[in-house]
Design an enzyme around this catalytic site. Structure first.
Site, PDB file in Angstrom:
ATOM      1  N   HIS A 270      42.426  30.258  31.693  1.00 52.11           N
ATOM      2  CA  HIS A 270      42.052  30.724  30.354  1.00 52.11           C
ATOM      3  C   HIS A 270      41.335  29.613  29.572  1.00 52.11           C
ATOM      4  O   HIS A 270      40.151  29.724  29.321  1.00 52.11           O
ATOM      5  CB  HIS A 270      43.248  31.268  29.560  1.00 52.11           C
ATOM      6  CG  HIS A 270      43.979  32.362  30.239  1.00 52.11           C
ATOM      7  ND1 HIS A 270      43.353  33.532  30.633  1.00 52.11           N
ATOM      8  CD2 HIS A 270      45.282  32.474  30.622  1.00 52.11           C
ATOM      9  CE1 HIS A 270      44.250  34.319  31.219  1.00 52.11           C
ATOM     10  NE2 HIS A 270      45.411  33.698  31.247  1.00 52.11           N
ATOM     11  N   ASP A 321      43.871  38.443  36.861  1.00 51.94           N
ATOM     12  CA  ASP A 321      45.061  38.177  36.057  1.00 51.94           C
ATOM     13  C   ASP A 321      46.031  39.353  36.028  1.00 51.94           C
ATOM     14  O   ASP A 321      46.739  39.612  36.979  1.00 51.94           O
ATOM     15  CB  ASP A 321      44.628  37.758  34.649  1.00 51.94           C
ATOM     16  CG  ASP A 321      45.755  37.136  33.838  1.00 51.94           C
ATOM     17  OD1 ASP A 321      46.894  37.107  34.314  1.00 51.94           O
ATOM     18  OD2 ASP A 321      45.497  36.671  32.713  1.00 51.94           O
TER      19      ASP A 321
END
Length: 453
Positions: A270, A321
């Site tokens: 991220h 994810d």
């Protein structure tokens, strides 16, 4: 025994090439890649050939809740409210169920253009939080699911010890995740021999986040020189940045860079919220920024500063994810579109060497994903694994594209439906958009969803 394939067009490390002959050995490795060749007796591919895309960030079990958290509440929803719902799912899953979910997920990934997955694996223990009689039971379920699906795997067991900065005690919803450092190191040692002998699976390790481990725990693990890549969630949400500042006086990425030797072995997942100095220093570190645009959008996390980061030579890759999307096209498209929405400009991610945005995105994600996986992938060249995605050469849009427009047309005007065939380590796992386990897989998954509803 070797096998040869021939493609009219293929994306090589130097760019698009024509009349390309691939020679693959019995272990699934590329022996030679020859452009401007003649096909001879080689098997002709049914469209343009691309290197298979690495998916650098996956939580397999979360696929079971994709789309189920899209109901508004009386309070503002965020990552943190989504996390509470995820804990509810975790309460119920057995190793067999996780294996079923993972197998189905990995088949979908293959159809979406991914040939390699890095599994950020932190669901370790039974529903009471106790270790199974074999503490690696959940990890084996992931490994076996990857084997059945045919996708290549980098397994990243995760150290997760605390609920917040400064070593706060874990909460009830985290009990299945928690390890002390000695037990975590034992888990790595248990997994190491089997994965070292596997032709398409490898071992790395991960720290869940700076909320979940202390500096002393990070140092204790790194002192053992663990094999493979090192991954960590960092700076995903603004609240994490604020909590880090309160605890340490530093932003999360700054704290990590100042306290740990972050280098090419590392992948920072991220890294959404960076200041100018963090952008500069993360780019200079050689680490990979692991971007998950569809999940980051779904959770309302924010938008990574990709334009500034890329301008300074930063390395990046993509992951799915939480698996609200399993599609290389959607992930790369949203990565570029997020930059357009932020800058209010078009064609943001390219450079003087690679002007077509689609090609720049694909090649950058290949390189970053390969680095973050620790496996010999990411390019169609001798010495790399033969992971190949074949686009449908009978599709009118692809059939009439040029080298300059092919990837842009696919990524910005097409879909994963234009992926026809997928090869991993020299073996076809998707042919004409189908997997050998499609029917059985769908039946097993339907039964499982009814069980956990």
């Amino acid at each position: 025994m070797t096998h040869c394939y021939f493609a009219d067009h293929a994306l090589l490390p130097t760019g698009w090439a024509s009349q390309v002959l691939f020679e693959i050995d019995a272990t699934g490795m590329l022996i030679s890649v020859q452009p401007n060749a003649t096909p001879g007796n080689a098997e002709r591919l049914a469209g343009a050939a691309l290197p298979g895309m690495p998916n650098l960030h996956s939580h397999a079990f979360q696929r079971a809740m994709a789309g189920l958290a899209e109901i508004g509440s009386t309070q503002p929803d965020s990552f943190w409210s989504w996390r509470d719902r995820m804990y509810g799912l975790v309460e119920r899953l057995t190793p067999d169920q996780v294996g079923t979910i993972a197998q189905a997920l990995y088949i979908e990934m293959l159809k979406g253009g991914y040939t390699q997955v890095s599994e950020f694996h932190y669901l370790h223990h039974d529903v009471s939080g106790k270790a199974y009689s074999d503490p690696a039971e959940m990890a084996w379920a992931i490994s076996q699911a990857a084997e059945r699906s045919g996708i290549a795997l980098t397994l990243l067991p995760v150290l997760y010890a605390h609920s917040g900065f400064g070593g706060q005690p874990p909460n009830h919803g985290q009990r299945r995740f928690i390890h002390a450092v000695p037990n975590f190191l034992n888990l790595l040692e248990t997994l190491k021999p089997s994965l070292a002998d596997h032709p398409t699976q490898a071992l790395g390790m991960a720290f869940h986040s700076l909320r979940a481990v202390t500096l002393e725990e990070i140092q204790a693990v790194l002192a053992t020189n663990p094999v493979g890549p090192h991954h960590i969630h960092v700076a995903e949400q603004q609240r994490e940045v604020e909590d880090s500042l309160v605890y340490s006086g530093k932003r999360p990425v700054r704290w990590l860079l100042d306290n740990v030797e972050v280098d090419e072995r590392w992948c920072l997942i991220h890294a959404t919220h960076l200041d100018d100095a963090e952008v500069r220093d993360l780019a200079a570190s050689g680490a990979v920024a692991g971007l998950c645009p569809t999940t980051e959008a779904n959770l309302g996390d924010g938008i990574f500063r990709a334009v500034e980061y890329a301008a300074q030579g930063g390395r990046l890759g993509i992951g799915s994810d939480s698996h609200v999307s399993l599609d290389v096209v959607e992930e790369l498209r949203l990565l570029e579109y997020g930059q357009r929405l932020t800058t209010q400009q078009r064609n943001c991610l390219h450079n003087s060497d690679i002007r077509p945005v689609g090609e720049w995105l694909y090649r950058q994600a290949l390189a970053g994903g390969a680095q973050a996986s620790g496996q010999p992938i990411g390019a169609l060249e001798a010495g790399k694994r033969a992971d190949i995605v074949v686009l449908d050469g009978s599709d009118p849009y692809l059939a009439t594209s040029t080298d300059e427009t092919r990837l842009g047309g696919w990524l910005f005007g097409g879909s994963k439906q234009q992926i026809r065939d997928v090869m991993v380590a020299g073996r076809w796992v998707i042919q004409q958009r189908r997997h050998a386990l499609d029917e059985a897989n769908n039946a097993e998954l339907t039964k499982l969803f009814r069980e956990i509803a």
